[in-house]
Design an enzyme around this catalytic site. Structure first.
Site, mmCIF file in Angstrom:
data_model
loop_
_atom_site.group_PDB
_atom_site.id
_atom_site.type_symbol
_atom_site.label_atom_id
_atom_site.label_comp_id
_atom_site.label_asym_id
_atom_site.label_seq_id
_atom_site.Cartn_x
_atom_site.Cartn_y
_atom_site.Cartn_z
ATOM 1 N N ILE A 250 0.827 -1.222 -0.004
ATOM 2 C CA ILE A 250 -0.041 -0.073 0.053
ATOM 3 C C ILE A 250 0.693 1.072 0.053
ATOM 4 O O ILE A 250 1.654 1.496 0.916
ATOM 5 C CB ILE A 250 -0.938 -0.149 1.273
ATOM 6 C CG1 ILE A 250 -1.853 -1.025 1.271
ATOM 7 C CG2 ILE A 250 -1.779 1.388 1.013
ATOM 8 C CD1 ILE A 250 -2.617 -1.182 2.451
ATOM 9 N N GLU A 251 0.573 2.145 -1.018
ATOM 10 C CA GLU A 251 1.569 3.547 -1.066
ATOM 11 C C GLU A 251 0.190 4.588 -0.959
ATOM 12 O O GLU A 251 -0.647 4.401 -1.819
ATOM 13 C CB GLU A 251 2.161 3.651 -2.152
ATOM 14 C CG GLU A 251 3.213 2.422 -2.440
ATOM 15 C CD GLU A 251 2.591 1.072 -3.026
ATOM 16 O OE1 GLU A 251 1.618 1.478 -4.012
ATOM 17 O OE2 GLU A 251 3.222 0.290 -3.145
ATOM 18 N N ASP A 252 0.620 5.522 -0.319
ATOM 19 C CA ASP A 252 -0.533 6.720 -0.059
ATOM 20 C C ASP A 252 0.138 7.788 0.237
ATOM 21 O O ASP A 252 1.230 7.926 0.825
ATOM 22 C CB ASP A 252 -1.555 6.175 0.926
ATOM 23 C CG ASP A 252 -2.686 7.044 0.927
ATOM 24 O OD1 ASP A 252 -2.694 7.597 -0.220
ATOM 25 O OD2 ASP A 252 -3.655 6.970 1.761
#
Length: 272
Positions: free
Chosen positions: A140-142
């Site tokens: 997950i990248e945010d």
């Protein structure tokens, strides 16, 4: 993995969210229905691709959504040791070890943001480990923005002091709250995809403050690379690589000594 709020004034790369990010963001509207239990202590853990790198800290036990088949909890650990391992594998500009080839097209999952000050740009990255070793893990990248408002207050002597709302400490707390949200979205994604269960997640985040008249940017990036043969010490087996500490692996390969990894989880850079 790398989470790097870039130098102020430097434009960030274009937004290219991964499938994992897209799937995760789709569930944020449903997060409020998932409860999170009290903070409790965690135990050390390791995964096959990270030889002795992972250390524990207090974790949050996120309750699995009602749609799931069991009540598995998700323990959240600090991913800083994984970034430290990447730092020691690639090296730095001044002390290179095994960087990607110049001009190489490195496949990666990434997301970025650029903001105009006064504001905070932040980046968050995590990997959730599937309980079933035959299932895929979830990256997950945010990235996002916390708008800021400069104002003046006064010290005990009555002198004006310039500050900003939210403060750096408050931004660090906001990043922690976002970690809660990501933990819950991981459980929701697993429940929706073949009832997949995750019991561990490693996460880290940083933020950078851009003052009025400045531009700030943040980038979360997970490059997909294979460990080169020369990165495995001579006569080391795969089991020894997995069981060894980062310092032992580094000493067996390189004589130069890099400085300690300079960043920490939920660090806020440049806050007044």
């Amino acid at each position: 993995m790398t989470v790097l709020p870039s130098t102020r004034g430097r434009p960030a790369a274009a937004d290219v969210p991964s499938d994992a990010v897209t799937a995760t963001l789709a569930y944020f509207s449903a997060i409020a229905s998932v409860k999170v239990s009290v903070i409790r202590g965690g135990s050390p853990a390791s995964v096959a691709f990270a030889p002795g790198l992972l250390v524990s800290r207090p974790v949050w036990a996120a309750a699995c959504p009602a749609a799931a088949a069991d009540t598995t909890t998700l323990d959240v650990y600090d991913a800083t040791p994984l970034l430290d391992a990447t730092y020691r594998l690639f090296g730095t500009v001044d002390s290179q070890r095994h960087p990607p080839l110049p001009g190489a097209h490195v496949i990666c999952a990434n997301k970025s943001i650029t903001v105009r000050g006064p504001s905070y740009a932040w980046a968050f990255i995590a990997i959730a480990i599937a309980d079933d070793p035959n299932e895929s893990n979830l990256f997950i990248e945010d990235c996002g923005e916390f708008p800021a408002r400069p104002y003046e207050t006064y010290d005990q002597g009555g002198h004006p002091v310039k500050t900003v709302f939210p403060t750096g400490d408050q931004v660090s707390d906001l990043l922690l709250k976002h970690e809660y949200a990501v933990a819950k979205s991981v459980q929701l994604c697993g429940a929706d995809y073949r009832m997949k269960a995750y019991s561990k997640m490693y996460a880290v985040s940083r933020a950078v403050y851009a003052a009025p008249g400045e531009v700030g940017s943040a980038l979360a990036c997970a490059p997909y690379v294979l460990l080169a043969q020369n990165d495995v010490p001579h006569q080391w087996t795969a089991d020894k690589l997995v069981d060894s500490k980062l310092t032992a692996w580094q000493s067996a390969l390189w004589s130069d000594k890099l400085k300690p990894y300079p960043f920490k989880d939920r660090e806020v850079v440049g806050a007044p």
